[in-house]
Design a protein around this motif. Structure first.
Motif, PDB file in Angstrom:
ATOM      1  N   VAL A 273       0.834  -1.199   0.000  1.00  0.00           N
ATOM      2  CA  VAL A 273       0.000   0.000   0.000  1.00  0.00           C
ATOM      3  C   VAL A 273       0.872   1.253   0.000  1.00  0.00           C
ATOM      4  N   ALA A 274       2.008   1.204   0.714  1.00  0.00           N
ATOM      5  CA  ALA A 274       2.911   2.351   0.760  1.00  0.00           C
ATOM      6  C   ALA A 274       3.491   2.644  -0.626  1.00  0.00           C
ATOM      7  N   ILE A 275       3.827   1.585  -1.373  1.00  0.00           N
ATOM      8  CA  ILE A 275       4.338   1.774  -2.741  1.00  0.00           C
ATOM      9  C   ILE A 275       3.276   2.436  -3.618  1.00  0.00           C
ATOM     10  N   LEU A 276       2.042   1.953  -3.479  1.00  0.00           N
ATOM     11  CA  LEU A 276       0.940   2.560  -4.237  1.00  0.00           C
ATOM     12  C   LEU A 276       0.735   4.015  -3.818  1.00  0.00           C
ATOM     13  N   LEU A 277       0.821   4.280  -2.519  1.00  0.00           N
ATOM     14  CA  LEU A 277       0.668   5.647  -2.019  1.00  0.00           C
ATOM     15  C   LEU A 277       1.754   6.559  -2.588  1.00  0.00           C
ATOM     16  N   GLY A 278       3.000   6.050  -2.599  1.00  0.00           N
ATOM     17  CA  GLY A 278       4.090   6.856  -3.162  1.00  0.00           C
ATOM     18  C   GLY A 278       3.852   7.197  -4.622  1.00  0.00           C
ATOM     19  N   LEU A 279       3.341   6.242  -5.377  1.00  0.00           N
ATOM     20  CA  LEU A 279       3.047   6.476  -6.792  1.00  0.00           C
ATOM     21  C   LEU A 279       1.953   7.521  -6.949  1.00  0.00           C
ATOM     22  N   LEU A 280       0.914   7.435  -6.121  1.00  0.00           N
ATOM     23  CA  LEU A 280      -0.195   8.392  -6.199  1.00  0.00           C
ATOM     24  C   LEU A 280       0.256   9.801  -5.811  1.00  0.00           C
ATOM     25  N   VAL A 281       1.058   9.897  -4.753  1.00  0.00           N
ATOM     26  CA  VAL A 281       1.557  11.207  -4.322  1.00  0.00           C
ATOM     27  C   VAL A 281       2.404  11.840  -5.429  1.00  0.00           C
ATOM     28  N   TYR A 282       3.211  11.014  -6.114  1.00  0.00           N
ATOM     29  CA  TYR A 282       4.041  11.535  -7.205  1.00  0.00           C
ATOM     30  C   TYR A 282       3.171  12.011  -8.367  1.00  0.00           C
ATOM     31  N   ILE A 283       2.188  11.202  -8.740  1.00  0.00           N
ATOM     32  CA  ILE A 283       1.332  11.559  -9.877  1.00  0.00           C
ATOM     33  C   ILE A 283       0.517  12.809  -9.581  1.00  0.00           C
ATOM     34  N   LEU A 284       0.019  12.919  -8.346  1.00  0.00           N
ATOM     35  CA  LEU A 284      -0.846  14.050  -7.968  1.00  0.00           C
ATOM     36  C   LEU A 284      -0.061  15.174  -7.299  1.00  0.00           C
ATOM     37  N   GLY A 285       1.256  15.206  -7.539  1.00  0.00           N
ATOM     38  CA  GLY A 285       2.097  16.213  -6.894  1.00  0.00           C
ATOM     39  C   GLY A 285       1.723  17.641  -7.243  1.00  0.00           C
ATOM     40  N   PHE A 286       1.103  17.839  -8.395  1.00  0.00           N
ATOM     41  CA  PHE A 286       0.738  19.200  -8.815  1.00  0.00           C
ATOM     42  C   PHE A 286      -0.444  19.745  -8.007  1.00  0.00           C
ATOM     43  N   LEU A 287      -1.165  18.876  -7.282  1.00  0.00           N
ATOM     44  CA  LEU A 287      -2.295  19.330  -6.445  1.00  0.00           C
ATOM     45  C   LEU A 287      -1.779  19.587  -5.031  1.00  0.00           C
ATOM     46  N   HIS A 288      -1.105  20.703  -4.840  1.00  0.00           N
ATOM     47  CA  HIS A 288      -0.457  20.946  -3.555  1.00  0.00           C
ATOM     48  C   HIS A 288      -0.939  22.205  -2.844  1.00  0.00           C
ATOM     49  N   ASN A 289      -1.818  22.988  -3.468  1.00  0.00           N
ATOM     50  CA  ASN A 289      -2.272  24.198  -2.776  1.00  0.00           C
ATOM     51  C   ASN A 289      -3.478  23.899  -1.899  1.00  0.00           C
ATOM     52  N   LYS A 290      -3.900  24.875  -1.108  1.00  0.00           N
ATOM     53  CA  LYS A 290      -4.962  24.666  -0.123  1.00  0.00           C
ATOM     54  C   LYS A 290      -6.302  24.340  -0.768  1.00  0.00           C
ATOM     55  N   ARG A 291      -6.542  24.854  -1.957  1.00  0.00           N
ATOM     56  CA  ARG A 291      -7.834  24.637  -2.608  1.00  0.00           C
ATOM     57  C   ARG A 291      -7.991  23.206  -3.109  1.00  0.00           C
ATOM     58  N   THR A 292      -6.894  22.601  -3.475  1.00  0.00           N
ATOM     59  CA  THR A 292      -6.988  21.268  -4.099  1.00  0.00           C
ATOM     60  C   THR A 292      -6.575  20.128  -3.175  1.00  0.00           C
ATOM     61  N   ARG A 293      -6.111  20.438  -1.965  1.00  0.00           N
ATOM     62  CA  ARG A 293      -5.600  19.357  -1.116  1.00  0.00           C
ATOM     63  C   ARG A 293      -6.697  18.391  -0.672  1.00  0.00           C
ATOM     64  N   VAL A 294      -7.936  18.898  -0.474  1.00  0.00           N
ATOM     65  CA  VAL A 294      -9.038  18.005  -0.105  1.00  0.00           C
ATOM     66  C   VAL A 294      -9.368  17.078  -1.272  1.00  0.00           C
ATOM     67  N   PHE A 295      -9.381  17.646  -2.490  1.00  0.00           N
ATOM     68  CA  PHE A 295      -9.638  16.842  -3.682  1.00  0.00           C
ATOM     69  C   PHE A 295      -8.555  15.775  -3.857  1.00  0.00           C
ATOM     70  N   LYS A 296      -7.298  16.161  -3.603  1.00  0.00           N
ATOM     71  CA  LYS A 296      -6.177  15.218  -3.691  1.00  0.00           C
ATOM     72  C   LYS A 296      -6.329  14.096  -2.671  1.00  0.00           C
ATOM     73  N   ALA A 297      -6.719  14.455  -1.445  1.00  0.00           N
ATOM     74  CA  ALA A 297      -6.900  13.444  -0.392  1.00  0.00           C
ATOM     75  C   ALA A 297      -8.013  12.476  -0.756  1.00  0.00           C
ATOM     76  N   VAL A 298      -9.104  12.984  -1.317  1.00  0.00           N
ATOM     77  CA  VAL A 298     -10.229  12.119  -1.697  1.00  0.00           C
ATOM     78  C   VAL A 298      -9.804  11.134  -2.776  1.00  0.00           C
ATOM     79  N   ILE A 299      -9.040  11.597  -3.766  1.00  0.00           N
ATOM     80  CA  ILE A 299      -8.581  10.713  -4.845  1.00  0.00           C
ATOM     81  C   ILE A 299      -7.673   9.615  -4.290  1.00  0.00           C
ATOM     82  N   ILE A 300      -6.702  10.008  -3.455  1.00  0.00           N
ATOM     83  CA  ILE A 300      -5.750   9.042  -2.901  1.00  0.00           C
ATOM     84  C   ILE A 300      -6.469   8.000  -2.056  1.00  0.00           C
ATOM     85  N   LEU A 301      -7.352   8.451  -1.172  1.00  0.00           N
ATOM     86  CA  LEU A 301      -8.050   7.512  -0.288  1.00  0.00           C
ATOM     87  C   LEU A 301      -8.988   6.603  -1.077  1.00  0.00           C
TER      88      LEU A 301
END
Length: 691
Positions: A273-301
């Protein structure tokens, strides 16, 4: 260590009495609820609520110990009663209570596993029909069907089957695996064996839609791996490692990974799961501001939980998914969370879902490994100071492996009776291949079937797995790669666990008391080992095993032994019934003999059907015996019958031992010959001391 940080890890401390209550309920062999426990829980909970309401007025902040005094028994009783309520045998509508039932209506609730063309699965029993009325029921039934057509059965299909079931057998022989308890911990107390024409499919799609879709999707992904890879072993490992699909994995491959201490990678767990998480964090790295962090968290989870469902929701995956959910939620809303608290919360959540997960070996080892990494790894890492950057990273990886191995060491020996001596080397060797396998496998499965790309990824995946297998096979074949036949008692397990805790505390605090306690614990443990070894080496005994359809008699003379059997060491029945007996009785040097062989040793004599061992004489009668009557043989102490051998009344004065491979009719007939007999069928092995 815990005392110093108890304010930082409140959930860990609250989890302990809850676990204690669950363990007490599981060890309650009769499984019946305690009426007094309900009344006591209500009383304590009421007192706790009232004291909290009067907290300020009564100035209870001067007596904070009162709250602790109440919350500990409340959590203990909650775990106890909650676990007892989940015991299916306590339910009034359990299907086993319908003794007059002729048919059962069941829904398949697991993915059928097929071995030797016999599918096996669990099913929810929805109702029972006795020929006159239909009754709604509950409970889980383990079903095996000896029918090739049944291999097409799938999760969610509804069957009508005869109400012919039986309870699983308990362990009959010394050291034998307790399969009955294993099933009971999974809420299975009855099993049924069916043949062609004994079942009827009434419908499909009766299960959970999400799980059904996940199983269908996983099967399609396994087929995609098969399409793009050639080597069957590599396909089996890839299906297991990436998707948690173990149906095609061979016992030899499992043994290689077990002996090298890398079996954990064949169970989809937190590392995957950690390997998958690392891949997702890398792919979604562009979603790093306050407006998109909730959207990023929803996608990852969403992806993490979809992967958890796809791989079968094993305890280790669920633990990782819950912890990642809490971590991501905390980071999203700028909350700092203690890792041990997160681990404890995830355990709370899973145990509330199913308290019997506490008995699951994967659950126990997974949580101990993570706890060991969180607590021990920093201490172990700080023992050495490495200036070189790459050597430091190597030592960091070693410290993680050592911490996990130390934390799980006592339980691993207790359950598996072996220790991988080169676990550090093995785990270092698989770090890069596992990462490459996961990333290549995930890309292969996620991308569409593009011939060139898919086949290239399949080639990389296959070669990576084969390379990893070759490295582990090399480690497995090294001298002393695995220390086997390590049997410890429950008391020794507890003592060994305490020693590990005291060693960790000593490394953390450098306390003189911890060092003395560790030394005393080691002394007591080694004394226990020595006493048990001396006792075993000075004990002579005969064990008539219940090997079901086979035969086996063990003659133990200290650490040496003779095994008279009709089995080979590679037979499944030998591995299941005989080998654990030899290992648990510390018989290190033994010889296998067929019933037709003759042998003479200083402590053992066999001639035809006559065996002399110590002061005892045995007559072993089966279809290969050269005579069927005692005749002129004098001083016979016991007669052993197997293979439905013909006997006469000359044995009427002897104690008779009747093998489990005899027919029921034969057993009834032989019982009339003597009033002193022992029937092995459906009974425990017979142990006779011979000095």
């Amino acid at each position: 260590m815990i005392t110093r940080h108890r304010g930082e890890i409140p959930v860990v401390l609250l989890l302990l009495p809850f676990i204690a209550g669950i363990a007490c309920a599981i060890w309650n062999t009769d499984g019946q609820p305690y009426p007094w426990a309900v009344a006591l829980l209500v009383l304590l909970a009421t007192a706790f609520i009232l004291l909290n309401l009067a907290y300020q007025s009564l100035r209870l902040y001067h007596y904070r110990w009162i709250g602790t005094l109440l919350i500990i028994p409340i959590l203990f009783l909650t775990g106890l009663l909650f676990t007892l309520s989940r015991n299916e045998l306590n339910h009034a509508d359990h299907f086993s209570r319908q003794q007059a039932a002729k048919y059962l209506l069941v829904n398949i609730n697991s993915e059928p596993s097929v071995k030797n063309d016999v599918p096996r699965f669990t099913a929810d029993v929805l109702g029972a029909y006795d020929g006159k009325a239909y009754y709604f029921t509950s409970g889980t039934l383990l079903i095996s069907i000896k029918d090739k057509l049944a291999t097409n059965l799938f999760y969610g299909e509804q069957l009508l089957i005869p109400a012919n079931y039986s309870a699983p057998d308990p362990p009959f022989n010394p050291g034998e695996f307790n399969y009955k308890q294993y099933l009971a911990n999974k809420h299975i107390h009855q099993q049924a064996y069916l043949y062609p024409g004994q079942y009827r499919v009434l419908g499909s799609g009766k299960g959970n839609k999400l799980i059904s879709y996940a199983l269908q999707t996983r099967q399609k992904l396994v087929d995609k791996l098969r399409h793009n890879m050639k080597d069957t072993t590599a396909i089996a490992v890839a299906s297991t490692l990436i998707l948690g699909y173990k149906a095609d994995l061979s016992a030899d491959v499992m043994q290689t990974y077990a002996k090298t201490g890398t079996i954990h990678i064949l169970s989809v767990s937190g590392g995957h799961v950690a390997i998958l998480l690392g891949l997702l964090v890398y792919i979604l790295g562009f979603l790093h501001n306050k407006r998109t962090r909730v959207f990023k968290a929803v996608i990852i989870l969403s992806v993490i939980w979809a992967y958890a469902i796809l791989t079968g929701l094993s305890p280790a995956v669920c633990r990782a998914a819950v912890m990642i959910t809490l971590i991501i939620a905390g980071k999203t809303y700028s909350r700092q969370l203690n890792s041990l608290n997160l681990l404890a919360v995830s355990a709370f959540v899973l145990l509330l879902y199913d308290p019997y997960l506490l008995t699951d070996v994967g659950f126990q080892l997974s949580y101990l490994a993570v706890a060991g990494i969180l607590i021990l790894q920093p201490v172990i890492y700080n023992l050495l100071s490495v200036k070189n950057k790459w050597l430091d990273k190597l030592w960091l990886a070693c410290s993680v492996s050592i911490a996990a191995q130390v934390a799980t060491f006592p339980l691993s020996i207790f359950y598996f009776h072996q220790f991988p001596a080169y676990f550090i080397i093995s785990n270092l060797l698989i770090v890069l291949p596992v990462g490459l396998i996961m990333y290549a496998g995930l890309l292969l499965l996620v991308l569409p079937q593009w011939p060139l790309v898919s086949q290239s990824l399949g080639w990389v995946l296959e070669k990576s797995i084969l390379m990893m297998n070759r490295m582990l096979t090399f480690v497995e074949q090294l001298p002393f790669a695995s220390i086997n036949k390590l049997w410890i008692s429950r008391m020794e397990l507890l003592l060994l666990s305490c020693i590990v805790i005291m060693v960790a505390y000593f490394l953390y605090s450098k306390s003189k008391r911890a060092f003395i306690a560790t030394a005393v614990g080691c002394l007591v443990l080694f004394t226990s080992f020595s006493v048990r070894k001396i006792s075993a080496d000075n004990k002579n005994m005969v064990v008539f095993l219940n090997a079901r359809k086979q035969q086996a008699i063990v003659f133990k003379h200290g650490e040496k032994g003779i095994v008279i059997t009709n089995m080979k060491p590679t037979d499944k029945a030998f591995t299941y019934s005989v080998q654990p007996c030899l290992d648990s009785m510390q018989i290190e040097d033994y010889r296998l003999l067929p019933f037709t062989a003759d042998v003479r040793k200083p402590y053992f004599l066999k001639k035809d059907a006559l065996v002399v061992f110590g002061t005892k004489k045995f007559l072993l009668l089966n279809d290969s015996s050269r005579f069927k009557s005692i005749g002129s043989y004098k001083g016979i102490n016991y007669a052993y019958f197997s293979d439905n051998v013909l006997v006469d009344s000359s044995v009427s004065h002897l104690p008779l031992i009747i093998s489990a491979n005899n027919s029921e009719r034969y057993i009834e007939k032989v019982q009339t010959l003597s009033n002193k007999n022992y029937i092995l069928k459906r009974n425990k092995a017979l142990l006779l001391i011979s000095n």
